[in-house]
Design an enzyme around this catalytic site. Structure first.
Site, mmCIF file in Angstrom:
data_model
loop_
_atom_site.group_PDB
_atom_site.id
_atom_site.type_symbol
_atom_site.label_atom_id
_atom_site.label_comp_id
_atom_site.label_asym_id
_atom_site.label_seq_id
_atom_site.Cartn_x
_atom_site.Cartn_y
_atom_site.Cartn_z
ATOM 1 N N ARG A 185 0.852 -1.189 0.000
ATOM 2 C CA ARG A 185 0.000 0.000 0.000
ATOM 3 C C ARG A 185 0.888 1.240 0.000
ATOM 4 O O ARG A 185 1.661 1.454 0.928
ATOM 5 C CB ARG A 185 -0.899 -0.012 1.234
ATOM 6 C CG ARG A 185 -1.684 1.277 1.394
ATOM 7 C CD ARG A 185 -2.600 1.276 2.628
ATOM 8 N NE ARG A 185 -3.156 2.602 2.757
ATOM 9 C CZ ARG A 185 -3.011 3.381 3.821
ATOM 10 N NH1 ARG A 185 -2.377 2.969 4.895
ATOM 11 N NH2 ARG A 185 -3.521 4.589 3.825
ATOM 12 N N HIS A 235 -2.406 10.953 0.878
ATOM 13 C CA HIS A 235 -1.836 10.744 2.209
ATOM 14 C C HIS A 235 -1.224 12.083 2.656
ATOM 15 O O HIS A 235 -0.041 12.173 2.952
ATOM 16 C CB HIS A 235 -0.816 9.603 2.193
ATOM 17 C CG HIS A 235 -0.640 8.918 3.524
ATOM 18 N ND1 HIS A 235 -0.861 7.573 3.714
ATOM 19 C CD2 HIS A 235 -0.259 9.388 4.732
ATOM 20 C CE1 HIS A 235 -0.603 7.246 4.977
ATOM 21 N NE2 HIS A 235 -0.231 8.335 5.618
ATOM 22 N N GLU A 240 -6.879 8.454 6.520
ATOM 23 C CA GLU A 240 -7.230 9.119 7.776
ATOM 24 C C GLU A 240 -7.752 10.539 7.575
ATOM 25 O O GLU A 240 -7.096 11.514 7.973
ATOM 26 C CB GLU A 240 -6.028 9.108 8.731
ATOM 27 C CG GLU A 240 -5.558 7.686 9.046
ATOM 28 C CD GLU A 240 -4.492 7.629 10.141
ATOM 29 O OE1 GLU A 240 -3.985 8.686 10.548
ATOM 30 O OE2 GLU A 240 -4.190 6.503 10.583
ATOM 31 N N ASN A 291 -7.051 1.664 10.094
ATOM 32 C CA ASN A 291 -5.716 1.918 10.638
ATOM 33 C C ASN A 291 -5.840 1.845 12.154
ATOM 34 O O ASN A 291 -6.582 2.630 12.755
ATOM 35 C CB ASN A 291 -5.220 3.324 10.261
ATOM 36 C CG ASN A 291 -4.891 3.458 8.774
ATOM 37 O OD1 ASN A 291 -5.071 2.526 8.002
ATOM 38 N ND2 ASN A 291 -4.402 4.627 8.395
ATOM 39 N N TYR A 314 -3.776 1.465 15.910
ATOM 40 C CA TYR A 314 -2.507 1.499 16.653
ATOM 41 C C TYR A 314 -2.637 1.284 18.155
ATOM 42 O O TYR A 314 -1.746 0.740 18.787
ATOM 43 C CB TYR A 314 -1.798 2.846 16.432
ATOM 44 C CG TYR A 314 -1.236 2.963 15.036
ATOM 45 C CD1 TYR A 314 0.003 2.418 14.717
ATOM 46 C CD2 TYR A 314 -1.964 3.577 14.030
ATOM 47 C CE1 TYR A 314 0.518 2.492 13.436
ATOM 48 C CE2 TYR A 314 -1.460 3.651 12.733
ATOM 49 C CZ TYR A 314 -0.213 3.102 12.442
ATOM 50 O OH TYR A 314 0.282 3.168 11.168
ATOM 51 N N GLU A 343 -3.293 -0.242 8.251
ATOM 52 C CA GLU A 343 -2.067 0.107 8.972
ATOM 53 C C GLU A 343 -2.134 -0.482 10.364
ATOM 54 O O GLU A 343 -3.174 -0.403 11.016
ATOM 55 C CB GLU A 343 -1.895 1.634 9.147
ATOM 56 C CG GLU A 343 -1.515 2.374 7.907
ATOM 57 C CD GLU A 343 -1.307 3.883 8.149
ATOM 58 O OE1 GLU A 343 -0.980 4.294 9.280
ATOM 59 O OE2 GLU A 343 -1.494 4.638 7.176
#
Ligand code: FCB
Length: 453
Positions: free
Chosen positions: A89, A133, A178, A304, A306, A363
């Site tokens: 990606r 991005h 995002e 995504n 985290y 991600e």
């Protein structure tokens, strides 16, 4: 690959919890790795401007050289192929393709991405192409950027140009990475480019992102039949700091003004009522007219993930909440709470609330204070453990019925971590920024075995 010794944990049993057509990949983005910011006709982006403004990034770091991926992409593709990647990606730098953001495309910019996707496919690595991005052409920011409704047409034109140039070689597309981070960190908090601190502007940006997504999706579908289109949304796990009514209300408010603010409209539901009332009460909608944005027409959602964000209400006022790690909890170098079961919760929540046709983890990864040996070797057991536990949570999600099709580790390489510059390393491949030497870390070798397992 220099090192072939077997990592401590045999990833075989974990690998067997995934279907054989599952896509294992790596993720990165243009400004964070490419460098070559003035080459082959590329125009400046807002991240060039921002990072060159004193005081905006740690050590004044910029993406001028970054990982020099623009020149070293064949090496990087080879490394990915050696690690067994099914997919990669990446993002296309809008200012390479359209140096002023609109008008005639720059063929040399498009040629770079043509070389990249051809190289990837020749190596058996499927490209997942993300259009935005965060590196908006500065010329468009000078015209108001994403706060200007004309961005919808500019973005659709950009999407059309890229789709026509690369559509024959790319099936998996993403429009945005995002959108919440871009709108809010860049236009309300001021810690990302373009560095504004004005909530009503941030709200216009968010609204135009949703409209631009829909217009771009249409443009891509018109240019290339049979594509799959998604968006990468940051969906961390939100949890109240305590059982108190006010912490729970703050958590619901945080979600409604941030994640749901994008997800509800993308799935055709318009803005969430709770989010509207909180943004309005906080004055964020002054002078902003909100109409229902068009639905996203998504083939898949990219998640995504985290960390856990623990939410504490300071008062009962909207936005008067504190997001801070719980004391004593395991943290990464970013001081992000390590909560693998939060990935399971985020994935099952998306599935329950929206029933997307497919989901990928677009991600997931961690920064740690890597210590390199003399030959560049990094024994990053912490990162390996992070990945192992999160990938295991992804397997739990599949077993719970989430249509999860792929997982992309962030990141392929150590790279430019936005306002934190090069001070935080997320790569599974170490980059020595002096020599540009790449060395797969222990986590990369573990991931390789997982993929082959
Ligand atoms: C995400 C960004 C990505 C990278 C990681 C650590 O929010 O999409 O570019 O910075 O965080």
């Amino acid at each position: 690959m220099q090192n072939t010794d077997v990592p401590d944990h045999d990833p075989g049993p974990l690998a067997r919890r995934f279907p054989s057509d599952f896509q294992w990949g790596f993720a990165a983005s243009a400004y964070q790795i490419e460098g070559a910011v003035a080459e082959d006709g590329r125009g400046p982006s807002i991240w060039d401007t921002f990072s060159h403004t004193p005081g905006k990034t740690v050590n004044g770091d910029t993406g001028d050289v970054a990982c020099d991926h623009y020149h070293r992409y064949p090496d990087d593709v080879r490394l990915m192929a050696e690690l067994g990647a099914d997919a990669y990606r990446f993002s296309v730098a809008w200012p390479r393709v359209m140096p002023k953001g609109s008008g005639s495309p720059n063929q040399r910019g498009l040629d770079f991405y043509r070389r990249l996707v051809d190289e990837l496919r020749a190596a058996g690595v499927e490209p997942t192409l993300n259009l935005f991005h965060w590196d908006l052409p500065q010329a468009l920011q000078d015209r108001g950027g994403f706060a200007n409704p004309d961005i919808v047409g500019w973005f659709a034109d950009f999407a059309d140009v890229v789709a026509r140039a690369l559509g024959d070689a790319v099936t998996d597309w993403m429009t945005f990475n995002e959108p919440a981070v871009y709108a809010f960190l860049g236009h309300a908090d001021g810690i990302h480019a373009p560095g504004l601190r004005h909530w009503p502007t941030a709200m216009r940006v968010a609204d135009n992102e949703l409209r631009a997504h829909a217009a771009a999706a249409q443009a891509i579908r018109a240019a290339v039949p049979g594509v799959r289109i998604g968006v990468a949304v940051d969906i961390n796990h939100f949890a109240p700091a305590s059982d108190s009514e006010s912490d729970r209300r703050a958590t619901d408010g945080y979600r409604a003004t941030r994640d749901t603010w994008f997800l509800d409209p993308l799935f055709g539901r318009g803005y969430p009522e709770l989010g509207v009332s909180l943004h309005a009460a906080a004055g964020h909608l002054e002078g902003v007219e909100l109409e229902r944005p068009p639905a996203g027409d998504l083939d898949y959602v990219g998640v995504n993930y985290y960390r856990q964000e623990t939410v504490q209400a300071l008062t009962d006022e909207p936005f008067d909440w504190l997001i801070e790690p719980r004391p004593g909890v395991e943290l990464t170098e970013m001081e992000w709470e390590v909560v693998p079961e939060g990935l399971l919760a985020s994935l099952t929540q998306v599935q329950r609330d929206y029933q997307p046709a497919a989901v990928i983890v677009s991600e997931n990864g961690a920064a740690y204070d890597d210590q390199a040996g003399p030959d560049g070797e990094v024994l990053d057991d912490d990162r390996q453990g992070y990945l192992e536990r999160h990938i295991s949570a992804a397997a739990d999600a599949i077993e719970a019925g989430v249509p999860l099709r792929g997982y992309f580790v962030w990141s392929l390489l150590d790279n430019f971590e936005w306002s934190l510059g090069y001070s935080k390393r997320f790569g599974v491949i170490r980059v020595d920024y002096e020599t540009q030497q790449r060395t797969p870390k222990k986590s990369a070798r573990w991931y390789q075995q997982l993929i082959s397992g």
